[in-house]
Design an enzyme around this catalytic site. Structure first.
Site, PDB file in Angstrom:
ATOM      1  N   HIS A 223     -20.107   8.522  12.599  1.00 13.98           N
ATOM      2  CA  HIS A 223     -19.533   9.728  13.207  1.00 13.98           C
ATOM      3  C   HIS A 223     -20.089  10.993  12.561  1.00 13.98           C
ATOM      4  O   HIS A 223     -19.391  11.995  12.421  1.00 13.98           O
ATOM      5  CB  HIS A 223     -18.004   9.712  13.146  1.00 13.98           C
TER       6      HIS A 223
ATOM      7  N   ASP B 192     -25.573   9.416  14.473  1.00 16.29           N
ATOM      8  CA  ASP B 192     -25.112   8.961  15.789  1.00 16.29           C
ATOM      9  C   ASP B 192     -26.213   9.044  16.844  1.00 16.29           C
ATOM     10  O   ASP B 192     -26.330   8.160  17.703  1.00 16.29           O
ATOM     11  CB  ASP B 192     -23.904   9.780  16.237  1.00 16.29           C
TER      12      ASP B 192
ATOM     13  N   GLU C  55     -20.210  17.191  16.237  1.00 19.18           N
ATOM     14  CA  GLU C  55     -18.926  16.809  15.652  1.00 19.18           C
ATOM     15  C   GLU C  55     -18.048  18.053  15.650  1.00 19.18           C
ATOM     16  O   GLU C  55     -18.523  19.155  15.347  1.00 19.18           O
ATOM     17  CB  GLU C  55     -19.106  16.282  14.231  1.00 19.18           C
TER      18      GLU C  55
ATOM     19  N   ASP D 151     -25.879  15.421  19.392  1.00 20.78           N
ATOM     20  CA  ASP D 151     -24.473  15.085  19.209  1.00 20.78           C
ATOM     21  C   ASP D 151     -23.813  16.217  18.437  1.00 20.78           C
ATOM     22  O   ASP D 151     -24.441  16.839  17.567  1.00 20.78           O
ATOM     23  CB  ASP D 151     -24.336  13.772  18.425  1.00 20.78           C
TER      24      ASP D 151
END
Length: 490
Positions: free
Chosen positions: A162, A167, A17, A15
């Site tokens: 988040h 996540d 961000e 993931d």
């Protein structure tokens, strides 16, 4: 970092961000990368890696960005740049199955952009598992909007932070829970599916004969054109490895997959990975004035040659127990050739395929005769979609913008196919000048600059295209897939 001699069997959940763009064309900057390597046999975490990343321009971390993920300028000011950690990211991802929530549309593209910015080749997956796309199709809307936070709440897994590492760990747990529920429903359908949502593409096993059966409760169409329903038996189940509750989610080449009642992998390919179905276009010969094809069962028809009452739609077997809408004309696949189409908007690379590569398309003006055919086909396919139980939002194939209702447009898609470790578009493109027609050979299939120069707004072209229905990520409709393009010079 070379990985050819290593075992790459782990699933790489990852993931990113990022910053949130605040103006058109600004793009994203990665602020954090997190990943876990998961054993595909035990579904346990073997290794984890996470790091904050300092963007080149700290001013891109706006208040909106901070509200989304909580990552501030102070948090990343001493963090490494992406170039500093690129080797680690490459080693984690390259040659492994990639998994994540909405990675096809977001994370894969961000990784490719980040490597391009430092002039390095991006890692390549050997398969992908996008839990948003797959679970939306198979698990349905019983968990609401299917965002990770909603799924986590549905299964009582806590709140989404988040942050990248949190996540991806939550993503793995959500997949485990969903896989268990779907396994129970497919194993004991008479017990577990009475009061729960079941995907219209899911198959259930009959106790009486042991064969898979798809049941439809559709009503007959009152239209002159036909809506047909078919039921199809599923192939037998295969080995435990092939029915693995997580590995079976991964998208891969169609020839390598085996059907079973609990398998989610077909959905990831259904809209964005139709290339294998699109490779086998019929051979054409051209004359200076128009496109001429040899007569066959797969003719490209001019709009005036299409009889609307002869158009029909049917549910046909796809693979791995799924079905897709097939569009027919006189019982043959409907394919259309249109002359002198004007390009309204040039090449768009907004969408990506299952490996994050651009999926190319462009927009042309649509003639009244073409719109009449497409509108009629759209209506039939939408009716079949609704009657077969799909909850997806239907998107019209003809676009009519407010204030420009009399200037309808359609989008033509250029499918990409795998070519070794790279990809290329499968559409045959020709350039027409005076009395000659010559096939265009591009210097680099990865670059679209040459293609963009051909398909610029205002240019005229002839197009041969197929009509392919899709139902993916709660969106459904008809895609016009270009098989051959003849671009007029001058």
């Amino acid at each position: 970092m070379a990985v050819t001699g290593e075992d790459r069997s782990e699933i790489a959940f990852f993931d990113v961000e990022t910053t949130v763009p605040t103006r058109p064309g600004q793009g994203f900057a990665i602020l954090e990368f997190g990943s876990i390597l998961v054993c595909p046999k035990k579904l346990v975490e073997l290794h984890n890696y996470s790091t904050l990343i300092r963007p080149a321009d700290l001013s891109r971390i706006s208040s909106l960005s901070v509200r989304c993920n909580g990552i501030t300028k102070d948090a990343v000011v001493s963090a490494p740049t992406f170039a500093d950690i690129a080797d680690s990211v490459y080693d984690i991802l390259h040659g492994r199955i990639w998994a994540g929530h909405n990675i096809l549309r977001f994370d894969c593209a961000r990784i490719r952009e980040a490597f391009a910015e430092i002039n390095r080749p991006a890692p390549e997956p050997k398969g992908t598992i996008d839990s948003l796309a797959l679970l939306t199709q198979r698990f349905g809307r019983r968990a609401g909007d299917m965002k990770m936070a909603t799924l986590a709440t549905y299964f009582g897994l806590g709140q989404q932070t988040h942050r990248s590492l949190d996540d991806v760990r939550m993503n793995l747990e959500v997949l485990k829970y969903c896989a268990t529920v779907l396994f129970l429903e497919s194993s004991l359908p008479d017990i577990f599916t009475d009061n729960s949502w079941v995907s219209p593409n899911a198959t259930t096993r009959s106790r009486s004969n042991g064969k898979s059966r798809i049941e439809h409760a559709a009503q007959s169409s009152s239209s002159n054109a036909k809506v047909d329903y078919h039921s199809e038996s599923s192939p037998p189940q295969h080995t435990v490895e092939k029915n693995h509750p997580i590995l079976s989610f991964a998208t891969r080449e169609i020839d390598d997959v085996n059907s079973n009642t609990f398998n989610l992998s077909a959905i990831g390919d259904q809209m964005d990975n139709m290339e294998e179905d699109l490779k086998n276009g019929s051979t054409s010969q051209e004359s200076p004035s128009r496109v001429v094809l040899e007569r066959s069962d797969n003719d490209f028809l001019e709009p005036d040659d299409v009889s609307i009452p002869s158009i029909s739609v049917t549910l046909a077997p796809f693979y791995r127990g799924t079905q897709r809408i097939q569009i027919l004309h006189l019982n043959s696949p409907l394919q259309i050739q249109c002359a002198s189409l004007k390009v309204r908007f040039g090449i768009s690379t907004k969408f990506v395929d299952n490996a994050g590569r651009p999926r190319l398309s462009f927009v042309v003006d649509a003639s009244p005769s073409l719109c009449k055919i497409l509108d009629a086909t759209d209506s039939l396919a939408k009716e079949l979609s609704v009657n077969s139980g799909s909850s997806s939002e239907w998107r019209p194939v003809v676009t009519r913008k407010p204030g420009f209702f009399n200037s309808p447009t359609v989008r033509l898609h250029l499918p990409t196919v795998a070519d070794g470790e790279s990809s290329r578009w499968a559409t045959d493109i020709y350039e027409k000048e005076n009395s000659s027609t010559q096939k265009v050979v591009f210097s680099n299939r990865h670059e679209v600059d040459e293609l963009c120069s051909l398909l610029t707004p205002g240019n005229i072209l002839d197009a041969c295209f197929a009509l392919d229905a899709y139902d993916y990520q709660q969106n459904a409709g008809i895609r016009l897939v270009a098989k051959k393009l003849f671009v007029h010079s001058g």
